[in-house]
Design a protein around this motif. Structure first.
Motif, PDB file in Angstrom:
ATOM      1  N   ILE A 178      -0.848  -5.758  -0.239  1.00  0.00           N
ATOM      2  CA  ILE A 178      -0.744  -7.080  -0.860  1.00  0.00           C
ATOM      3  C   ILE A 178      -1.171  -7.003  -2.318  1.00  0.00           C
ATOM      4  O   ILE A 178      -0.538  -7.592  -3.199  1.00  0.00           O
ATOM      5  N   MET A 179      -2.228  -6.255  -2.609  1.00  0.00           N
ATOM      6  CA  MET A 179      -2.701  -6.137  -3.988  1.00  0.00           C
ATOM      7  C   MET A 179      -1.700  -5.403  -4.877  1.00  0.00           C
ATOM      8  O   MET A 179      -1.622  -5.656  -6.071  1.00  0.00           O
ATOM      9  N   GLU A 180      -0.904  -4.488  -4.298  1.00  0.00           N
ATOM     10  CA  GLU A 180       0.086  -3.740  -5.058  1.00  0.00           C
ATOM     11  C   GLU A 180       1.373  -4.528  -5.289  1.00  0.00           C
ATOM     12  O   GLU A 180       2.197  -4.113  -6.085  1.00  0.00           O
ATOM     13  N   MET A 181       1.557  -5.639  -4.588  1.00  0.00           N
ATOM     14  CA  MET A 181       2.792  -6.423  -4.738  1.00  0.00           C
ATOM     15  C   MET A 181       2.816  -7.199  -6.039  1.00  0.00           C
ATOM     16  O   MET A 181       1.910  -7.575  -6.621  1.00  0.00           O
TER      17      MET A 181
ATOM     18  N   MET B 164      -7.295  -3.017   6.134  1.00  0.00           N
ATOM     19  CA  MET B 164      -7.501  -2.433   4.798  1.00  0.00           C
ATOM     20  C   MET B 164      -6.184  -1.971   4.183  1.00  0.00           C
ATOM     21  O   MET B 164      -5.933  -2.193   2.994  1.00  0.00           O
ATOM     22  N   LEU B 165      -5.321  -1.336   4.993  1.00  0.00           N
ATOM     23  CA  LEU B 165      -4.022  -0.889   4.481  1.00  0.00           C
ATOM     24  C   LEU B 165      -3.169  -2.068   4.030  1.00  0.00           C
ATOM     25  O   LEU B 165      -2.521  -2.019   2.985  1.00  0.00           O
ATOM     26  N   LEU B 166      -3.172  -3.137   4.807  1.00  0.00           N
ATOM     27  CA  LEU B 166      -2.363  -4.311   4.453  1.00  0.00           C
ATOM     28  C   LEU B 166      -2.915  -5.010   3.207  1.00  0.00           C
ATOM     29  O   LEU B 166      -2.141  -5.470   2.369  1.00  0.00           O
ATOM     30  N   GLN B 167      -4.223  -5.081   3.083  1.00  0.00           N
ATOM     31  CA  GLN B 167      -4.818  -5.662   1.864  1.00  0.00           C
ATOM     32  C   GLN B 167      -4.404  -4.859   0.633  1.00  0.00           C
ATOM     33  O   GLN B 167      -4.057  -5.434  -0.406  1.00  0.00           O
TER      34      GLN B 167
END
Length: 189
Positions: free
Chosen positions: A186-189, A180-183
């Motif tokens: 990725i969405m914030e990039m 969840m943290l990595l998703q």
């Protein structure tokens, strides 16, 4: 980075299995991953490198994870920054912790703390938060998964990691929380 302090001894097999799952998943996606644990034994903070960026197919070494000792989180984070090096691209550090840094060795005296003090409570939280800030200034995204602890440790996590943490009720949800943290990243990039 896995907290390997004595408070983790009853969960060490689950933590190792979750660490293995995360490492293997990232490696399968061709994302370079490095895994290490930390604890303080006597006067030394020990970082145990369980898997390096260059070791492919060596995820099984994560099962060498063993919990004992204390946890001086600030110093461990400084070591983690060193171990991550100046790699190109995005760097993310995810730490599994109880968000309650505590060490039997005192913070040495300095101009700011003339007589030294215990490495616990607010002083330890502030030390850890300062190291998180330093890592972020180096371009390393620092996030935490908090397991165990109390309402007090949740407040400490806010101080140390800001909004970049997830609290889980059981350590067996570590891999899911990292996903969840990595998703989110990725969405914030």
């Amino acid at each position: 980075m896995l907290d390997a302090s004595g408070s983790r001894t009853e969960e060490q097999e689950i933590i190792a299995a979750q660490g293995y799952t995360i490492s293997r998943s990232l490696s399968d996606c061709r994302i370079p991953v490095q895994v290490y644990s930390f604890c303080t034994v006597k006067e030394f903070t020990v970082l145990t490198l369980l898997k390096t960026y260059t070791e492919t197919g060596q995820d099984e070494n994560i099962f060498r994870y063993s919990a004992s000792g204390w946890n001086r989180d600030g110093l461990a984070l400084r070591g983690a920054g060193y171990l991550m090096g100046k790699r190109c691209g995005k760097r993310i550090l995810v730490i599994l912790t109880d968000a309650w840094p505590n060490d039997e060795c005192m913070i040495p005296s300095s101009s700011v703390i003339p007589f030294g003090c215990d490495y616990t409570g607010k002083k330890a939280v502030d030390d850890t938060a300062a190291e998180v800030v330093k890592l972020r200034k180096q371009g390393i995204k620092v996030m935490a998964v908090i397991s165990g602890g109390t309402a007090e440790s949740t407040e400490a996590a806010k101080c140390m990691y800001g909004k970049d943490f997830i609290k889980i009720k059981e350590v067996g949800k570590f891999a899911e929380a990292v996903g969840m943290l990595l998703q989110k990243q990725i969405m914030e990039m």
